[in-house]
Design an enzyme around this catalytic site. Sequence first.
Site, PDB file in Angstrom:
ATOM      1  N   SER A 117       0.881  -1.236   0.035  1.00 33.25           N
ATOM      2  CA  SER A 117       0.056  -0.055   0.062  1.00 33.25           C
ATOM      3  C   SER A 117       0.759   1.159  -0.129  1.00 33.25           C
ATOM      4  O   SER A 117       1.962   1.222   0.273  1.00 33.25           O
ATOM      5  CB  SER A 117      -0.814   0.022   1.135  1.00 33.25           C
ATOM      6  OG  SER A 117      -1.462   1.362   1.436  1.00 33.25           O
ATOM      7  N   TYR A 131      -3.600   0.182  10.129  1.00 34.29           N
ATOM      8  CA  TYR A 131      -3.516  -0.373   8.480  1.00 34.29           C
ATOM      9  C   TYR A 131      -1.822  -0.201   8.409  1.00 34.29           C
ATOM     10  O   TYR A 131      -1.482  -0.919   7.624  1.00 34.29           O
ATOM     11  CB  TYR A 131      -4.498   0.534   7.720  1.00 34.29           C
ATOM     12  CG  TYR A 131      -4.600   0.217   6.268  1.00 34.29           C
ATOM     13  CD1 TYR A 131      -3.734   0.904   5.321  1.00 34.29           C
ATOM     14  CD2 TYR A 131      -5.196  -0.888   5.918  1.00 34.29           C
ATOM     15  CE1 TYR A 131      -3.833   0.596   3.959  1.00 34.29           C
ATOM     16  CE2 TYR A 131      -5.230  -1.058   4.233  1.00 34.29           C
ATOM     17  CZ  TYR A 131      -4.494  -0.415   3.417  1.00 34.29           C
ATOM     18  OH  TYR A 131      -4.534  -0.715   2.243  1.00 34.29           O
TER      19      TYR A 131
HETATM   20  P1  NAP Z   1     -12.162  -4.800  -0.755  1.00 38.74           P
HETATM   21  O1  NAP Z   1     -12.788  -4.159  -1.945  1.00 38.74           O
HETATM   22  O2  NAP Z   1     -12.487  -4.394   0.596  1.00 38.74           O
HETATM   23  O3  NAP Z   1     -11.958  -6.265  -0.957  1.00 38.74           O
HETATM   24  C1  NAP Z   1     -11.157  -6.934   0.150  1.00 38.74           C
HETATM   25  C2  NAP Z   1     -11.332  -8.491  -0.011  1.00 38.74           C
HETATM   26  O4  NAP Z   1     -10.661  -8.995   1.150  1.00 38.74           O
HETATM   27  C3  NAP Z   1     -12.632  -8.734  -0.096  1.00 38.74           C
HETATM   28  O5  NAP Z   1     -13.082  -9.929  -1.089  1.00 38.74           O
HETATM   29  C4  NAP Z   1     -13.155  -9.433   1.432  1.00 38.74           C
HETATM   30  O6  NAP Z   1     -14.159 -10.173   1.532  1.00 38.74           O
HETATM   31  C5  NAP Z   1     -11.512 -10.125   1.611  1.00 38.74           C
HETATM   32  N1  NAP Z   1     -11.369 -10.164   3.037  1.00 38.74           N
HETATM   33  C6  NAP Z   1     -11.175  -9.338   4.058  1.00 38.74           C
HETATM   34  N2  NAP Z   1     -10.951  -9.810   5.196  1.00 38.74           N
HETATM   35  C7  NAP Z   1     -10.791 -11.305   4.892  1.00 38.74           C
HETATM   36  C8  NAP Z   1     -10.572 -12.463   5.676  1.00 38.74           C
HETATM   37  N3  NAP Z   1     -10.559 -12.226   7.126  1.00 38.74           N
HETATM   38  N4  NAP Z   1     -10.684 -13.664   5.003  1.00 38.74           N
HETATM   39  C9  NAP Z   1     -10.810 -13.647   3.783  1.00 38.74           C
HETATM   40  N5  NAP Z   1     -10.909 -12.810   2.880  1.00 38.74           N
HETATM   41  C10 NAP Z   1     -10.991 -11.379   3.439  1.00 38.74           C
HETATM   42  O7  NAP Z   1     -10.601  -4.320  -1.036  1.00 38.74           O
HETATM   43  P2  NAP Z   1      -9.614  -3.727  -2.003  1.00 38.74           P
HETATM   44  O8  NAP Z   1      -9.557  -2.239  -2.428  1.00 38.74           O
HETATM   45  O9  NAP Z   1      -9.883  -4.625  -3.067  1.00 38.74           O
HETATM   46  O10 NAP Z   1      -8.061  -4.226  -1.405  1.00 38.74           O
HETATM   47  C11 NAP Z   1      -7.486  -5.588  -1.710  1.00 38.74           C
HETATM   48  C12 NAP Z   1      -6.307  -5.313  -1.011  1.00 38.74           C
HETATM   49  O11 NAP Z   1      -5.403  -4.213  -1.625  1.00 38.74           O
HETATM   50  C13 NAP Z   1      -6.114  -5.193   0.325  1.00 38.74           C
HETATM   51  O12 NAP Z   1      -5.117  -5.785   0.941  1.00 38.74           O
HETATM   52  C14 NAP Z   1      -6.017  -3.606   0.667  1.00 38.74           C
HETATM   53  O13 NAP Z   1      -5.637  -3.192   1.639  1.00 38.74           O
HETATM   54  C15 NAP Z   1      -5.009  -3.572  -0.418  1.00 38.74           C
HETATM   55  N6  NAP Z   1      -5.012  -2.219  -1.017  1.00 38.74           N
HETATM   56  C16 NAP Z   1      -6.184  -1.394  -1.499  1.00 38.74           C
HETATM   57  C17 NAP Z   1      -6.132  -0.195  -2.262  1.00 38.74           C
HETATM   58  C18 NAP Z   1      -7.086   0.798  -2.532  1.00 38.74           C
HETATM   59  O14 NAP Z   1      -7.047   2.026  -2.803  1.00 38.74           O
HETATM   60  N7  NAP Z   1      -8.285   0.139  -2.829  1.00 38.74           N
HETATM   61  C19 NAP Z   1      -4.814   0.443  -2.197  1.00 38.74           C
HETATM   62  C20 NAP Z   1      -3.586  -0.424  -1.712  1.00 38.74           C
HETATM   63  C21 NAP Z   1      -3.764  -1.601  -1.116  1.00 38.74           C
HETATM   64  P3  NAP Z   1     -15.313  -9.893   2.299  1.00 38.74           P
HETATM   65  O15 NAP Z   1     -16.369  -9.515   1.467  1.00 38.74           O
HETATM   66  O16 NAP Z   1     -15.516 -11.068   3.158  1.00 38.74           O
HETATM   67  O17 NAP Z   1     -14.863  -8.508   3.108  1.00 38.74           O
HETATM   68  C1  GCO Z   2      -7.013   5.351   2.955  1.00 37.96           C
HETATM   69  C2  GCO Z   2      -6.975   4.286   2.027  1.00 37.96           C
HETATM   70  C3  GCO Z   2      -5.731   3.800   1.628  1.00 37.96           C
HETATM   71  C4  GCO Z   2      -5.821   2.642   0.443  1.00 37.96           C
HETATM   72  C5  GCO Z   2      -4.535   2.285  -0.238  1.00 37.96           C
HETATM   73  C6  GCO Z   2      -3.577   3.346  -0.445  1.00 37.96           C
HETATM   74  O1  GCO Z   2      -7.947   5.284   3.634  1.00 37.96           O
HETATM   75  O2  GCO Z   2      -5.997   6.158   2.963  1.00 37.96           O
HETATM   76  O3  GCO Z   2      -7.942   3.318   2.086  1.00 37.96           O
HETATM   77  O4  GCO Z   2      -5.092   2.896   2.613  1.00 37.96           O
HETATM   78  O5  GCO Z   2      -6.461   1.770   0.776  1.00 37.96           O
HETATM   79  O6  GCO Z   2      -3.926   1.595   1.010  1.00 37.96           O
HETATM   80  O7  GCO Z   2      -2.293   2.718  -1.131  1.00 37.96           O
END
Ligand code: NAP
Ligand code: GCO
Length: 271
Positions: free
Chosen positions: A151, A164
Amino acid sequence: MDRKMTNLFSLEGKNAWVTGACYGIGFAIAKAFAQAGAKTIIFNARHEEAVAKAIEDYKAAGIENVKGYVCDVTDEKAVKELVERIHQEVGQIDILVNNAGIIKRIPMHEMKREEFQQVIDIDLVAPYIVSAAVLPEMMARREGKIINICSMMSELGRETVSAYAAAKGGLKMLTRNICSEYGEYNIQCNGLGPGYIATPQTAPLREPQPDGSRHPFDAFICAKTPAGRWLDADELGGTAVFLASHASDAVNGQIIYVDGGILAYIGRQPK
Ligand code: NAP
Ligand code: GCO
Protein backbone atom coordinates in the site's frame (compact mmCIF):
# COMPACT_ATOMS: atom_id res chain seq x y z
CA MET A 1 16.41 -21.59 -19.09
CA ASP A 2 16.22 -19.76 -22.42
CA ARG A 3 12.65 -18.50 -22.84
CA LYS A 4 11.31 -16.41 -25.70
CA MET A 5 10.34 -12.90 -24.57
CA THR A 6 6.70 -13.55 -25.47
CA ASN A 7 6.64 -16.59 -23.15
CA LEU A 8 8.35 -14.80 -20.27
CA PHE A 9 5.09 -13.14 -19.24
CA SER A 10 2.92 -16.19 -19.85
CA LEU A 11 1.19 -17.93 -16.93
CA GLU A 12 0.30 -20.96 -19.06
CA GLY A 13 -0.24 -24.04 -16.90
CA LYS A 14 0.04 -22.15 -13.62
CA ASN A 15 -2.37 -22.39 -10.68
CA ALA A 16 -2.85 -19.05 -8.93
CA TRP A 17 -4.47 -18.47 -5.51
CA VAL A 18 -5.56 -14.89 -4.87
CA THR A 19 -6.87 -14.53 -1.33
CA GLY A 20 -10.07 -12.54 -0.83
CA ALA A 21 -10.55 -12.15 -4.58
CA CYS A 22 -14.34 -11.91 -4.76
CA TYR A 23 -14.19 -8.36 -6.04
CA GLY A 24 -11.94 -5.31 -5.98
CA ILE A 25 -8.20 -5.56 -6.54
CA GLY A 26 -8.05 -9.33 -6.00
CA PHE A 27 -10.70 -9.97 -8.64
CA ALA A 28 -8.88 -7.69 -11.11
CA ILE A 29 -5.55 -9.43 -10.50
CA ALA A 30 -7.15 -12.87 -10.88
CA LYS A 31 -8.72 -11.77 -14.18
CA ALA A 32 -5.32 -10.58 -15.42
CA PHE A 33 -3.78 -13.95 -14.46
CA ALA A 34 -6.49 -15.76 -16.44
CA GLN A 35 -5.89 -13.48 -19.43
CA ALA A 36 -2.16 -14.33 -19.16
CA GLY A 37 -3.03 -18.04 -19.50
CA ALA A 38 -3.27 -19.26 -15.91
CA LYS A 39 -4.69 -22.80 -15.77
CA THR A 40 -6.74 -22.41 -12.59
CA ILE A 41 -7.80 -19.34 -10.63
CA ILE A 42 -8.28 -20.10 -6.93
CA PHE A 43 -9.87 -17.67 -4.47
CA ASN A 44 -11.42 -17.68 -1.01
CA ALA A 45 -13.91 -15.60 0.97
CA ARG A 46 -15.35 -15.70 4.44
CA HIS A 47 -18.90 -16.54 3.39
CA GLU A 48 -20.45 -19.15 1.04
CA GLU A 49 -22.73 -16.64 -0.63
CA ALA A 50 -19.77 -14.43 -1.49
CA VAL A 51 -17.98 -17.41 -3.04
CA ALA A 52 -21.04 -18.34 -5.11
CA LYS A 53 -21.55 -14.76 -6.35
CA ALA A 54 -17.88 -14.41 -7.23
CA ILE A 55 -17.88 -17.64 -9.24
CA GLU A 56 -20.77 -16.24 -11.26
CA ASP A 57 -18.81 -13.02 -11.77
CA TYR A 58 -15.67 -14.87 -12.87
CA LYS A 59 -17.70 -16.92 -15.35
CA ALA A 60 -19.40 -13.75 -16.63
CA ALA A 61 -15.87 -12.43 -17.23
CA GLY A 62 -15.15 -15.55 -19.31
CA ILE A 63 -13.10 -17.34 -16.64
CA GLU A 64 -14.38 -20.91 -16.41
CA ASN A 65 -11.51 -22.64 -14.60
CA VAL A 66 -12.08 -21.04 -11.21
CA LYS A 67 -12.27 -22.65 -7.76
CA GLY A 68 -13.70 -20.74 -4.80
CA TYR A 69 -13.48 -21.80 -1.16
CA VAL A 70 -14.86 -20.53 2.12
CA CYS A 71 -11.92 -19.66 4.36
CA ASP A 72 -11.06 -16.83 6.73
CA VAL A 73 -7.36 -16.13 6.15
CA THR A 74 -6.83 -15.46 9.88
CA ASP A 75 -7.91 -19.02 10.77
CA GLU A 76 -4.60 -20.94 10.69
CA LYS A 77 -6.23 -24.38 10.93
CA ALA A 78 -8.70 -23.59 8.16
CA VAL A 79 -5.90 -22.21 5.94
CA LYS A 80 -3.76 -25.32 6.40
CA GLU A 81 -6.76 -27.55 5.61
CA LEU A 82 -7.57 -25.44 2.54
CA VAL A 83 -4.01 -25.73 1.22
CA GLU A 84 -4.26 -29.53 1.48
CA ARG A 85 -7.66 -29.45 -0.22
CA ILE A 86 -6.29 -27.28 -3.06
CA HIS A 87 -3.37 -29.67 -3.52
CA GLN A 88 -5.85 -32.57 -3.81
CA GLU A 89 -8.50 -30.85 -5.96
CA VAL A 90 -6.40 -28.51 -8.12
CA GLY A 91 -2.74 -29.39 -7.74
CA GLN A 92 0.31 -27.32 -6.90
CA ILE A 93 -0.01 -23.64 -5.99
CA ASP A 94 2.41 -21.90 -8.34
CA ILE A 95 1.40 -18.34 -7.46
CA LEU A 96 0.06 -16.96 -4.17
CA VAL A 97 -1.27 -13.40 -3.89
CA ASN A 98 -1.90 -12.24 -0.33
CA ASN A 99 -4.63 -9.79 -1.25
CA ALA A 100 -7.32 -10.16 1.44
CA GLY A 101 -7.33 -7.08 3.62
CA ILE A 102 -9.38 -4.58 5.59
CA ILE A 103 -8.95 -1.04 6.82
CA LYS A 104 -10.45 0.77 9.80
CA ARG A 105 -10.33 4.58 9.64
CA ILE A 106 -10.39 5.61 13.33
CA PRO A 107 -8.20 8.18 15.16
CA MET A 108 -5.59 6.07 16.98
CA HIS A 109 -6.35 7.47 20.41
CA GLU A 110 -10.02 6.49 19.92
CA MET A 111 -9.33 3.04 18.43
CA LYS A 112 -10.13 0.01 20.57
CA ARG A 113 -7.33 -2.52 20.95
CA GLU A 114 -9.47 -5.26 19.36
CA GLU A 115 -10.08 -2.99 16.33
CA PHE A 116 -6.34 -2.39 15.95
CA GLN A 117 -5.68 -6.12 16.37
CA GLN A 118 -8.26 -7.14 13.77
CA VAL A 119 -6.53 -5.03 11.12
CA ILE A 120 -3.11 -6.43 12.07
CA ASP A 121 -4.49 -9.99 12.05
CA ILE A 122 -5.97 -9.75 8.56
CA ASP A 123 -3.44 -7.45 6.86
CA LEU A 124 -0.18 -8.76 8.39
CA VAL A 125 -0.62 -11.99 10.36
CA ALA A 126 -2.75 -13.65 7.66
CA PRO A 127 -0.13 -13.18 4.88
CA TYR A 128 2.31 -14.94 7.25
CA ILE A 129 -0.22 -17.74 7.94
CA VAL A 130 -1.06 -18.32 4.27
CA SER A 131 2.53 -18.00 3.04
CA ALA A 132 3.81 -20.40 5.72
CA ALA A 133 1.16 -22.94 4.69
CA VAL A 134 2.01 -22.67 0.97
CA LEU A 135 5.80 -22.50 1.19
CA PRO A 136 6.65 -26.18 1.99
CA GLU A 137 5.26 -27.42 -1.34
CA MET A 138 6.96 -24.56 -3.23
CA MET A 139 10.23 -25.43 -1.44
CA ALA A 140 9.86 -29.09 -2.44
CA ARG A 141 9.37 -28.08 -6.08
CA ARG A 142 12.09 -25.40 -5.79
CA GLU A 143 9.83 -22.89 -7.50
CA GLY A 144 7.12 -20.41 -6.46
CA LYS A 145 5.83 -16.84 -6.60
CA ILE A 146 4.40 -14.96 -3.63
CA ILE A 147 2.98 -11.47 -4.15
CA ASN A 148 1.94 -9.39 -1.13
CA ILE A 149 -0.48 -6.53 -1.75
CA CYS A 150 1.12 -3.63 0.07
CA SER A 151 0.00 0.00 0.00
CA MET A 152 0.94 3.66 -0.06
CA MET A 153 0.77 3.12 3.69
CA SER A 154 3.74 0.78 3.43
CA GLU A 155 5.67 4.06 2.96
CA LEU A 156 3.45 6.88 4.19
CA GLY A 157 1.16 7.60 7.11
CA ARG A 158 -2.00 9.63 7.40
CA GLU A 159 -4.65 10.41 9.95
CA THR A 160 -6.93 7.58 11.18
CA VAL A 161 -5.11 4.62 9.56
CA SER A 162 -2.53 3.73 12.24
CA ALA A 163 -3.27 -0.02 12.36
CA TYR A 164 -3.42 -0.28 8.58
CA ALA A 165 -0.13 1.59 8.10
CA ALA A 166 1.55 -0.54 10.78
CA ALA A 167 0.29 -3.69 9.06
CA LYS A 168 1.23 -2.62 5.54
CA GLY A 169 4.64 -1.39 6.71
CA GLY A 170 5.15 -4.76 8.35
CA LEU A 171 3.99 -6.51 5.18
CA LYS A 172 6.74 -4.69 3.26
CA MET A 173 9.35 -6.15 5.62
CA LEU A 174 7.67 -9.58 5.68
CA THR A 175 7.98 -9.52 1.87
CA ARG A 176 11.70 -8.77 2.13
CA ASN A 177 12.18 -11.49 4.75
CA ILE A 178 10.40 -14.19 2.74
CA CYS A 179 12.69 -13.18 -0.15
CA SER A 180 15.72 -13.50 2.13
CA GLU A 181 14.73 -16.82 3.72
CA TYR A 182 13.36 -18.66 0.65
CA GLY A 183 15.20 -17.19 -2.32
CA GLU A 184 17.55 -20.19 -2.28
CA TYR A 185 14.51 -22.37 -3.18
CA ASN A 186 13.90 -20.31 -6.35
CA ILE A 187 10.91 -18.68 -4.65
CA GLN A 188 10.39 -15.01 -5.40
CA CYS A 189 8.39 -12.88 -2.96
CA ASN A 190 7.61 -9.32 -4.00
CA GLY A 191 5.11 -6.67 -3.05
CA LEU A 192 2.70 -4.81 -5.26
CA GLY A 193 1.83 -1.42 -3.78
CA PRO A 194 -1.31 0.07 -5.32
CA GLY A 195 -1.96 3.79 -5.08
CA TYR A 196 -5.56 4.90 -4.60
CA ILE A 197 -7.84 2.46 -6.40
CA ALA A 198 -11.60 2.80 -6.87
CA THR A 199 -12.89 -0.28 -5.01
CA PRO A 200 -15.44 -0.92 -2.24
CA GLN A 201 -12.63 -0.38 0.31
CA THR A 202 -12.15 3.23 -0.79
CA ALA A 203 -15.77 3.97 -1.67
CA PRO A 204 -16.33 5.96 1.57
CA LEU A 205 -13.51 8.31 0.45
CA ARG A 206 -15.25 9.08 -2.83
CA GLU A 207 -18.86 9.41 -1.76
CA PRO A 208 -20.41 12.82 -2.53
CA GLN A 209 -21.17 14.94 0.53
CA PRO A 210 -24.77 15.35 1.80
CA ASP A 211 -24.95 18.67 -0.05
CA GLY A 212 -23.89 16.92 -3.25
CA SER A 213 -20.39 18.38 -3.21
CA ARG A 214 -17.29 16.33 -3.89
CA HIS A 215 -15.77 14.35 -0.98
CA PRO A 216 -12.74 16.37 0.22
CA PHE A 217 -10.57 13.24 0.20
CA ASP A 218 -11.51 12.59 -3.42
CA ALA A 219 -10.23 16.06 -4.38
CA PHE A 220 -7.18 15.60 -2.13
CA ILE A 221 -6.08 12.32 -3.72
CA CYS A 222 -6.62 13.59 -7.25
CA ALA A 223 -4.35 16.54 -6.38
CA LYS A 224 -1.75 14.11 -5.03
CA THR A 225 -1.81 11.95 -8.17
CA PRO A 226 0.01 13.39 -11.24
CA ALA A 227 -2.69 11.98 -13.53
CA GLY A 228 -5.27 13.74 -11.36
CA ARG A 229 -7.49 10.67 -10.96
CA TRP A 230 -8.19 7.51 -8.95
CA LEU A 231 -6.71 4.39 -10.53
CA ASP A 232 -8.75 1.43 -11.73
CA ALA A 233 -8.05 -2.02 -10.28
CA ASP A 234 -7.50 -3.38 -13.80
CA GLU A 235 -4.46 -1.07 -14.07
CA LEU A 236 -2.68 -3.32 -11.56
CA GLY A 237 -2.98 -6.42 -13.78
CA GLY A 238 0.15 -5.95 -15.88
CA THR A 239 2.45 -5.55 -12.87
CA ALA A 240 0.77 -8.49 -11.14
CA VAL A 241 1.32 -10.71 -14.20
CA PHE A 242 4.96 -9.57 -14.36
CA LEU A 243 5.52 -10.49 -10.70
CA ALA A 244 3.72 -13.84 -11.18
CA SER A 245 5.64 -14.80 -14.34
CA HIS A 246 9.14 -15.94 -15.25
CA ALA A 247 9.81 -12.36 -16.38
CA SER A 248 10.44 -11.56 -12.70
CA ASP A 249 12.55 -14.61 -11.76
CA ALA A 250 15.49 -12.32 -10.89
CA VAL A 251 13.28 -9.82 -9.01
CA ASN A 252 12.97 -10.59 -5.30
CA GLY A 253 12.12 -8.61 -2.18
CA GLN A 254 10.97 -5.60 -4.15
CA ILE A 255 7.83 -3.54 -3.65
CA ILE A 256 6.59 -2.26 -6.99
CA TYR A 257 4.32 0.73 -6.52
CA VAL A 258 1.54 1.11 -9.06
CA ASP A 259 0.40 4.49 -7.78
CA GLY A 260 0.19 6.78 -10.79
CA GLY A 261 3.16 8.69 -9.36
CA ILE A 262 1.79 9.60 -5.92
CA LEU A 263 5.01 8.69 -4.08
CA ALA A 264 7.05 10.88 -6.46
CA TYR A 265 4.80 13.95 -6.36
CA ILE A 266 4.49 16.77 -3.82
CA GLY A 267 0.98 17.43 -5.04
CA ARG A 268 -0.72 19.83 -7.46
CA GLN A 269 -0.34 23.43 -6.36
CA PRO A 270 -3.61 25.31 -5.85
CA LYS A 271 -4.31 27.42 -8.94
P1 NAP B 1 -12.00 -4.68 -0.79
O1 NAP B 1 -12.73 -4.22 -1.99
O2 NAP B 1 -12.49 -4.33 0.57
O3 NAP B 1 -11.81 -6.29 -0.88
C1 NAP B 1 -11.14 -6.92 0.16
C2 NAP B 1 -11.35 -8.41 -0.03
O4 NAP B 1 -10.71 -9.10 1.06
C3 NAP B 1 -12.83 -8.79 0.03
O5 NAP B 1 -13.09 -9.80 -0.91
C4 NAP B 1 -12.97 -9.31 1.44
O6 NAP B 1 -13.99 -10.25 1.58
C5 NAP B 1 -11.64 -10.01 1.62
N1 NAP B 1 -11.33 -10.26 3.03
C6 NAP B 1 -11.24 -9.37 4.03
N2 NAP B 1 -10.93 -10.00 5.18
C7 NAP B 1 -10.85 -11.33 4.90
C8 NAP B 1 -10.57 -12.49 5.67
N3 NAP B 1 -10.33 -12.41 6.97
N4 NAP B 1 -10.55 -13.69 5.05
C9 NAP B 1 -10.81 -13.79 3.71
N5 NAP B 1 -11.09 -12.71 2.92
C10 NAP B 1 -11.10 -11.50 3.53
O7 NAP B 1 -10.51 -4.16 -0.84
P2 NAP B 1 -9.57 -3.80 -2.09
O8 NAP B 1 -9.59 -2.34 -2.30
O9 NAP B 1 -9.89 -4.72 -3.22
O10 NAP B 1 -8.17 -4.19 -1.44
C11 NAP B 1 -7.58 -5.45 -1.65
C12 NAP B 1 -6.20 -5.37 -1.05
O11 NAP B 1 -5.50 -4.25 -1.61
C13 NAP B 1 -6.20 -5.12 0.45
O12 NAP B 1 -5.10 -5.80 1.03
C14 NAP B 1 -5.97 -3.62 0.56
O13 NAP B 1 -5.38 -3.26 1.79
C15 NAP B 1 -5.05 -3.38 -0.57
N6 NAP B 1 -4.99 -2.03 -1.12
C16 NAP B 1 -6.12 -1.39 -1.54
C17 NAP B 1 -5.99 -0.12 -2.13
C18 NAP B 1 -7.15 0.66 -2.64
O14 NAP B 1 -6.99 1.87 -2.91
N7 NAP B 1 -8.32 0.07 -2.81
C19 NAP B 1 -4.73 0.45 -2.28
C20 NAP B 1 -3.61 -0.24 -1.79
C21 NAP B 1 -3.76 -1.48 -1.24
P3 NAP B 1 -15.27 -9.91 2.52
O15 NAP B 1 -16.33 -9.59 1.54
O16 NAP B 1 -15.50 -11.15 3.30
O17 NAP B 1 -14.92 -8.73 3.40
C1 GCO C 1 -6.99 5.30 2.96
C2 GCO C 1 -7.08 4.33 1.82
C3 GCO C 1 -5.71 3.79 1.51
C4 GCO C 1 -5.80 2.80 0.39
C5 GCO C 1 -4.49 2.27 0.02
C6 GCO C 1 -3.54 3.32 -0.47
O1 GCO C 1 -7.91 5.31 3.79
O2 GCO C 1 -6.00 6.06 2.98
O3 GCO C 1 -7.98 3.29 2.11
O4 GCO C 1 -5.15 3.18 2.62
O5 GCO C 1 -6.61 1.73 0.74
O6 GCO C 1 -3.92 1.47 0.99
O7 GCO C 1 -2.44 2.68 -1.06
